[in-house]
Design a protein around this motif. Structure first.
Motif, PDB file in Angstrom:
ATOM      1  N   PRO A   2       4.113   3.482  -5.942  1.00 34.86           N
ATOM      2  CA  PRO A   2       3.741   2.577  -4.841  1.00 34.86           C
ATOM      3  C   PRO A   2       3.805   1.106  -5.233  1.00 34.86           C
ATOM      4  O   PRO A   2       3.599   0.251  -4.407  1.00 34.86           O
ATOM      5  CB  PRO A   2       2.308   3.003  -4.526  1.00 34.86           C
ATOM      6  CG  PRO A   2       1.776   3.552  -5.794  1.00 34.86           C
ATOM      7  CD  PRO A   2       2.957   4.169  -6.490  1.00 34.86           C
ATOM      8  N   TYR A   3       4.054   0.816  -6.495  1.00 30.65           N
ATOM      9  CA  TYR A   3       4.016  -0.575  -6.946  1.00 30.65           C
ATOM     10  C   TYR A   3       5.062  -1.479  -6.292  1.00 30.65           C
ATOM     11  O   TYR A   3       4.745  -2.616  -5.945  1.00 30.65           O
ATOM     12  CB  TYR A   3       4.123  -0.640  -8.472  1.00 30.65           C
ATOM     13  CG  TYR A   3       2.926  -0.010  -9.149  1.00 30.65           C
ATOM     14  CD1 TYR A   3       1.672  -0.585  -9.022  1.00 30.65           C
ATOM     15  CD2 TYR A   3       3.058   1.153  -9.873  1.00 30.65           C
ATOM     16  CE1 TYR A   3       0.569  -0.003  -9.619  1.00 30.65           C
ATOM     17  CE2 TYR A   3       1.969   1.744 -10.478  1.00 30.65           C
ATOM     18  CZ  TYR A   3       0.716   1.162 -10.340  1.00 30.65           C
ATOM     19  OH  TYR A   3      -0.365   1.728 -10.923  1.00 30.65           O
ATOM     20  N   PRO A   4       6.295  -1.057  -6.102  1.00 33.05           N
ATOM     21  CA  PRO A   4       7.254  -1.960  -5.438  1.00 33.05           C
ATOM     22  C   PRO A   4       6.817  -2.313  -4.011  1.00 33.05           C
ATOM     23  O   PRO A   4       6.939  -3.457  -3.579  1.00 33.05           O
ATOM     24  CB  PRO A   4       8.557  -1.178  -5.434  1.00 33.05           C
ATOM     25  CG  PRO A   4       8.437  -0.230  -6.569  1.00 33.05           C
ATOM     26  CD  PRO A   4       6.985   0.114  -6.644  1.00 33.05           C
ATOM     27  N   ARG A   5       6.274  -1.354  -3.290  1.00 38.94           N
ATOM     28  CA  ARG A   5       5.814  -1.640  -1.921  1.00 38.94           C
ATOM     29  C   ARG A   5       4.592  -2.552  -1.959  1.00 38.94           C
ATOM     30  O   ARG A   5       4.458  -3.444  -1.127  1.00 38.94           O
ATOM     31  CB  ARG A   5       5.477  -0.349  -1.187  1.00 38.94           C
ATOM     32  CG  ARG A   5       6.704   0.402  -0.781  1.00 38.94           C
ATOM     33  CD  ARG A   5       6.343   1.546   0.106  1.00 38.94           C
ATOM     34  NE  ARG A   5       7.554   2.211   0.549  1.00 38.94           N
ATOM     35  CZ  ARG A   5       7.594   3.388   1.069  1.00 38.94           C
ATOM     36  NH1 ARG A   5       6.467   4.075   1.229  1.00 38.94           N
ATOM     37  NH2 ARG A   5       8.724   3.911   1.459  1.00 38.94           N
ATOM     38  N   LEU A   6       3.700  -2.315  -2.896  1.00 43.47           N
ATOM     39  CA  LEU A   6       2.513  -3.158  -3.031  1.00 43.47           C
ATOM     40  C   LEU A   6       2.916  -4.587  -3.371  1.00 43.47           C
ATOM     41  O   LEU A   6       2.410  -5.551  -2.782  1.00 43.47           O
ATOM     42  CB  LEU A   6       1.582  -2.593  -4.110  1.00 43.47           C
ATOM     43  CG  LEU A   6       0.308  -3.379  -4.381  1.00 43.47           C
ATOM     44  CD1 LEU A   6      -0.575  -3.407  -3.143  1.00 43.47           C
ATOM     45  CD2 LEU A   6      -0.431  -2.789  -5.559  1.00 43.47           C
ATOM     46  N   ALA A   8       5.827  -6.029  -2.761  1.00 41.86           N
ATOM     47  CA  ALA A   8       6.502  -6.598  -1.589  1.00 41.86           C
ATOM     48  C   ALA A   8       5.476  -7.022  -0.536  1.00 41.86           C
ATOM     49  O   ALA A   8       5.599  -8.093   0.084  1.00 41.86           O
ATOM     50  CB  ALA A   8       7.485  -5.597  -1.004  1.00 41.86           C
ATOM     51  N   GLY A   9       4.453  -6.231  -0.328  1.00 44.81           N
ATOM     52  CA  GLY A   9       3.407  -6.572   0.640  1.00 44.81           C
ATOM     53  C   GLY A   9       2.645  -7.823   0.232  1.00 44.81           C
ATOM     54  O   GLY A   9       2.336  -8.675   1.060  1.00 44.81           O
ATOM     55  N   THR A  13       2.607 -11.293   2.284  1.00 42.16           N
ATOM     56  CA  THR A  13       1.331 -11.876   2.700  1.00 42.16           C
ATOM     57  C   THR A  13       1.200 -13.310   2.198  1.00 42.16           C
ATOM     58  O   THR A  13       0.777 -14.204   2.935  1.00 42.16           O
ATOM     59  CB  THR A  13       0.160 -11.023   2.175  1.00 42.16           C
ATOM     60  OG1 THR A  13       0.307  -9.694   2.658  1.00 42.16           O
ATOM     61  CG2 THR A  13      -1.172 -11.578   2.618  1.00 42.16           C
TER      62      THR A  13
END
Length: 101
Positions: A2-6, A8-9, A13
Motif C-alpha cells: 500500500p505504500y505507493p498509494r499512500l 501518492a495520496g 494532499t
C-alpha cells in the motif's frame, strides 16, 4: 504494497494544500498582494487628501474614486457652492483639473 498509494495520496494532499494557500494569497488571480505596492506608499491617504482639498475650500465630498496610484477623482462642493468634479494628484493633493458637475 500500500505504500505507493499512500505516498501518492500524501503528495496529492500536499499539492492541494499548497494550491489552496496560493489561491488564498491571490496568486494568479491578478489580486493585489497583502503588502501595498511601493508606488502606492507615495500616495496620500484619502483623509489627508480630503484635508488638503478642505484647506482649498472644497467640502462635502460625495464620491471619491482612485483612478491610479497617481490620480484621484473627487466630486465635491467647491468654494463658490457648486458641485464640481476634481481630478487630483494622489501624491501631492494638487488639483489638476476642475469640471462643473
Amino acid at each position: 504494497m500500500p505504500y505507493p498509494r499512500l505516498l501518492a495520496g500524501l503528495l496529492l494532499t500536499g499539492s492541494l494544500a499548497m494550491g489552496a494557500y496560493a489561491f488564498a494569497q491571490g496568486a494568479g488571480t491578478g489580486a493585489v498582494p497583502m503588502a501595498a505596492p511601493a508606488a502606492a506608499a507615495d500616495s496620500l491617504s484619502l483623509p489627508a487628501l480630503l484635508d488638503r482639498l478642505a484647506a482649498q475650500g472644497y467640502h462635502d465630498a460625495r464620491s471619491i474614486e482612485r483612478k491610479s496610484d497617481k490620480l484621484v477623482e473627487v466630486k465635491a462642493t467647491g468654494p463658490e457652492g457648486r458641485r464640481q468634479e476634481l481630478y487630483v494628484d494622489a501624491r501631492t493633493g494638487d488639483i489638476l483639473k476642475v469640471e462643473q458637475d
